[in-house]
Design a protein around this motif. Structure first.
Motif, PDB file in Angstrom:
ATOM      1  N   GLU A 147      -3.645 -10.000  -4.680  1.00  0.00           N
ATOM      2  CA  GLU A 147      -4.115 -11.330  -5.036  1.00  0.00           C
ATOM      3  C   GLU A 147      -5.216 -11.267  -6.100  1.00  0.00           C
ATOM      4  O   GLU A 147      -5.138 -11.956  -7.124  1.00  0.00           O
ATOM      5  N   CYS A 148      -6.261 -10.484  -5.880  1.00  0.00           N
ATOM      6  CA  CYS A 148      -7.398 -10.462  -6.807  1.00  0.00           C
ATOM      7  C   CYS A 148      -7.530  -9.153  -7.586  1.00  0.00           C
ATOM      8  O   CYS A 148      -8.437  -9.018  -8.412  1.00  0.00           O
ATOM      9  N   ARG A 149      -6.652  -8.162  -7.288  1.00  0.00           N
ATOM     10  CA  ARG A 149      -6.648  -6.868  -7.968  1.00  0.00           C
ATOM     11  C   ARG A 149      -7.900  -6.038  -7.715  1.00  0.00           C
ATOM     12  O   ARG A 149      -8.249  -5.146  -8.495  1.00  0.00           O
ATOM     13  N   LYS A 150      -8.589  -6.315  -6.637  1.00  0.00           N
ATOM     14  CA  LYS A 150      -9.758  -5.494  -6.282  1.00  0.00           C
ATOM     15  C   LYS A 150      -9.277  -4.087  -5.921  1.00  0.00           C
ATOM     16  O   LYS A 150      -8.287  -3.914  -5.214  1.00  0.00           O
ATOM     17  N   ARG A 151      -9.973  -3.068  -6.377  1.00  0.00           N
ATOM     18  CA  ARG A 151      -9.560  -1.691  -6.180  1.00  0.00           C
ATOM     19  C   ARG A 151     -10.238  -1.074  -4.955  1.00  0.00           C
ATOM     20  O   ARG A 151     -11.409  -1.320  -4.693  1.00  0.00           O
ATOM     21  N   PHE A 152      -9.472  -0.225  -4.269  1.00  0.00           N
ATOM     22  CA  PHE A 152      -9.975   0.507  -3.099  1.00  0.00           C
ATOM     23  C   PHE A 152      -9.620   1.976  -3.299  1.00  0.00           C
ATOM     24  O   PHE A 152      -8.453   2.329  -3.574  1.00  0.00           O
ATOM     25  N   THR A 153     -10.590   2.870  -3.170  1.00  0.00           N
ATOM     26  CA  THR A 153     -10.306   4.320  -3.334  1.00  0.00           C
ATOM     27  C   THR A 153      -9.616   4.882  -2.110  1.00  0.00           C
ATOM     28  O   THR A 153      -8.808   5.823  -2.210  1.00  0.00           O
ATOM     29  N   LEU A 154      -9.935   4.324  -0.952  1.00  0.00           N
ATOM     30  CA  LEU A 154      -9.281   4.729   0.283  1.00  0.00           C
ATOM     31  C   LEU A 154      -8.348   3.617   0.736  1.00  0.00           C
ATOM     32  O   LEU A 154      -8.593   2.438   0.487  1.00  0.00           O
ATOM     33  N   ARG A 155      -7.289   4.019   1.381  1.00  0.00           N
ATOM     34  CA  ARG A 155      -6.332   2.998   1.843  1.00  0.00           C
ATOM     35  C   ARG A 155      -7.026   2.076   2.847  1.00  0.00           C
ATOM     36  O   ARG A 155      -7.555   2.542   3.862  1.00  0.00           O
ATOM     37  N   PRO A 156      -7.035   0.775   2.545  1.00  0.00           N
ATOM     38  CA  PRO A 156      -7.706  -0.173   3.446  1.00  0.00           C
ATOM     39  C   PRO A 156      -6.999  -0.285   4.795  1.00  0.00           C
ATOM     40  O   PRO A 156      -5.792  -0.044   4.909  1.00  0.00           O
ATOM     41  N   SER A 157      -7.781  -0.623   5.792  1.00  0.00           N
ATOM     42  CA  SER A 157      -7.237  -0.896   7.126  1.00  0.00           C
ATOM     43  C   SER A 157      -7.404  -2.390   7.416  1.00  0.00           C
ATOM     44  O   SER A 157      -8.483  -2.829   7.856  1.00  0.00           O
ATOM     45  N   PRO A 158      -6.404  -3.206   7.127  1.00  0.00           N
ATOM     46  CA  PRO A 158      -6.533  -4.668   7.316  1.00  0.00           C
ATOM     47  C   PRO A 158      -6.811  -5.028   8.766  1.00  0.00           C
ATOM     48  O   PRO A 158      -6.304  -4.376   9.689  1.00  0.00           O
TER      49      PRO A 158
ATOM     50  N   PHE B   8       0.829  -1.212   0.000  1.00  0.00           N
ATOM     51  CA  PHE B   8       0.000   0.000   0.000  1.00  0.00           C
ATOM     52  C   PHE B   8       0.868   1.269   0.000  1.00  0.00           C
ATOM     53  O   PHE B   8       0.501   2.281  -0.608  1.00  0.00           O
ATOM     54  N   ASP B   9       2.049   1.189   0.679  1.00  0.00           N
ATOM     55  CA  ASP B   9       2.958   2.357   0.663  1.00  0.00           C
ATOM     56  C   ASP B   9       3.422   2.648  -0.753  1.00  0.00           C
ATOM     57  O   ASP B   9       3.558   3.811  -1.147  1.00  0.00           O
ATOM     58  N   SER B  10       3.661   1.582  -1.513  1.00  0.00           N
ATOM     59  CA  SER B  10       4.138   1.774  -2.889  1.00  0.00           C
ATOM     60  C   SER B  10       3.043   2.318  -3.804  1.00  0.00           C
ATOM     61  O   SER B  10       3.338   2.809  -4.902  1.00  0.00           O
ATOM     62  N   GLN B  11       1.782   2.221  -3.364  1.00  0.00           N
ATOM     63  CA  GLN B  11       0.667   2.692  -4.182  1.00  0.00           C
ATOM     64  C   GLN B  11       0.140   4.059  -3.754  1.00  0.00           C
ATOM     65  O   GLN B  11      -0.848   4.544  -4.312  1.00  0.00           O
ATOM     66  N   GLU B  12       0.841   4.704  -2.794  1.00  0.00           N
ATOM     67  CA  GLU B  12       0.379   5.996  -2.264  1.00  0.00           C
ATOM     68  C   GLU B  12       0.277   7.045  -3.372  1.00  0.00           C
ATOM     69  O   GLU B  12      -0.687   7.814  -3.434  1.00  0.00           O
TER      70      GLU B  12
END
Length: 528
Positions: free
Chosen positions: A53-64, A40-44
């Motif tokens: 894994e599945c390439r699902k997109r999130f507009t906000l940074r997810p909180s695992p 996620f840091d690399s996608q900031e």
């Protein structure tokens, strides 16, 4: 193998190592906490986050969220791995990759990637990577156990076969011995599946037979009732006896069929368990496990269950009861039988074959009565003659249903039955019932029994003061004996696939036997 598969499920898709503090995304995929945060840091800069894994997109940074259950599983797996050292691929030198197989020929462990490139020759035997090392080499010669001794059912090395205690024994490569054993399992599995299908079909047939018996007896009851309705009180009482016998017969057959269905259900369950065990064995890929495994005992499962004769409707017994009751009112019966075209009984004379008589049995005029006295003892060397006091009927039976009434003397040795014309004519096994080609009913003073293939079965509580009934259904493969004195009952039934014409057979000593053929018109009246 199970450990290797579990490890594959516990690998993080990012670092390809065992999960470390696993976390779960909303899309349902798990990662190491540090690995997914790095992704996620690399996608900031893109302001768009995707699941690796599945390439699902999130507009906000997810909180695992931390996956506690998976974390516990990883913890237990790591504890287990400390007790059982993990085997890594020999060729993956940059970072450790778990091995899924070990090659005895190469003495190397292989991961999934290197397994695809590995030689598939029979000499390259693949086993589980965590197999004990002591189980791989010969304790005597310290060589790899690459062969299998068929004589001793043991794994051996080449030196054991050439110079050791397994010299001159039948030896195969482990893979060959493994494949042959799995082929036997596959054959047994196919046989068990076929037997289970046969049991299922028999269950269905027996359920249909139970319904058919109930319908036939219900129809017979409807036919019997009006026959006695207008008769005198005494006759109506006899009609009630027939109806009671029909009810008892229905209860008896239904009970026998239910018991047989339970037996078939138990066999089906046993077969299903055996099939599951064989399927598990056939799925084994490790030769060591295959050769160590023991095949389940299929002897009991493989035993065929034949449909017992007791599951058959005894229409002859009911017919005999009906005939006895109706014959008492002779004025009423002729019109009924003429209407049904049943009046003429088949009273064809019984001719005895003189050629088969050893001349120890005088045949009385008309050839219908067999008698013997110890004073009449003569020999004849003709090949078709019996050396024992026996005689066959001249005409064989190869089709249809037949019934005979038999009268016998109260003393002496009297034996009556049926036999194939190919029955042997001399020696102890030529006696009726003492070979596989004849079936008999025997009186010896107070003893009464039935015999076939040298097996005699005594019968108890038999009253033959009047007559004995013999019923033969050639196509149905049934031979039954009936007590015709009160109470009328079936004494015994033989079932067999008859393959030759059957001749009535007699063996008499100090006694006599008289036979008359009768028609079972009661069966036609009730069940046709």
């Amino acid at each position: 193998m199970a450990s290797s598969r579990l490890r594959q499920e516990l690998l993080c898709p990012v670092c390809l190592d065992i999960y470390n503090n696993p976390v779960l995304l909303r899309c349902g995929h798990n990662f190491c906490s540090s690995c997914i945060e790095s992704v996620f840091d690399s996608q900031e800069d893109c302001w768009l986050y995707t699941c690796p894994e599945c390439r699902k997109r999130f507009t906000l940074r997810p909180s695992p969220r931390r996956n506690l259950k998976l974390s516990n599983i990883v913890g237990h797996y790591r504890e287990h791995q400390t007790e059982e050292e993990e085997v890594h691929c020999t060729y993956c030198v940059d970072f450790p990759v778990p091995a899924i197989k070990t090659c005895l020929q190469c003495e190397a462990s292989l991961c999934v990637k290197h397994m695809k490139r590995h030689c598939r020759s029979q000499d390259h035997i693949l086993i589980e990577p965590n197999a004990p090392q002591d189980d791989l080499k010969c304790p005597t010669h310290k060589h790899l156990l690459k062969y299998y001794c068929l004589d001793d059912a043991a794994r051996i090395c080449l030196s054991c076969h050439l110079v050791g205690e397994h010299q001159r024994h039948h030896v195969e490569l482990l893979n060959d011995a493994c494949e042959k054993k799995k082929q036997r399992w596959t054959h047994s599995l196919e046989k068990m599946i076929s037997n289970r299908k046969e049991a299922e079909e028999k269950i269905q047939r027996m359920q249909e037979r139970r319904k058919e018996v109930q319908e036939k007896l219900a129809s017979a009851t409807e036919k019997v009732t009006p026959l006695f309705r207008n008769l005198k009180k005494q006759r109506r009482a006899q009609g009630k006896q027939v109806l009671d016998e029909i009810k008892r017969e229905e209860e008896r057959v239904s009970l026998q069929i239910s018991d047989f269905i339970k037996e078939l259900e138990m066999k089906k369950e046993t077969l299903s368990k055996t099939i599951v065990q064989l399927e598990e064995l056939c799925s084994l890929t490790d030769p060591l496990l295959v050769l160590k495994a023991t095949e389940p005992d299929a002897a009991q499962s493989d035993h065929a269950i034949e449909i017992p004769s007791s599951c058959q409707l005894d229409h002859v017994l009911i017919s005999l009861l009906l005939q006895r009751s109706l014959k008492l009112d002779f004025a009423f019966i002729p019109k009924l039988l003429e209407k049904e075209s049943l009046l003429h009984e088949n009273l064809g004379s019984l001719l005895l074959e003189v050629r088969t008589n050893d001349n120890t049995i005088p045949l009385l005029p008309g050839h219908k009565i067999v008698s013997f006295s110890a004073e009449n003892w003569m020999r004849n060397s003709e090949s078709e003659l019996f050396t024992a006091g026996q005689v066959l009927s001249s005409t064989g039976i190869s089709s249809g249903e037949h019934f005979w009434e038999v009268e016998v003397s109260q003393e002496g040795f009297r034996c009556i039955g049926v036999a194939y014309p190919s029955i042997i004519r001399s020696g102890p096994q030529s006696f009726i019932g003492y070979n596989e080609k004849s079936w008999s009913f025997t009186w010896i003073n107070d003893f009464v029994g039935v015999s076939h293939n040298n097996e005699c079965r005594p019968l108890s509580k038999v009253c033959l003061k009047e007559k004995l009934g013999i019923y033969l259904d050639y196509e149905g493969g049934v031979l039954s004996f009936y007590q015709l004195s009160d109470p009328i009952r079936r004494l015994h039934s033989f079932t067999a696939p008859f393959i030759e014409p059957l001749h009535l057979s007699f063996n008499v000593l100090n006694g006599w036997v008289r036979v008359n053929k009768k028609a079972i018109w009661g069966k036609t009246l009730l069940f046709n």
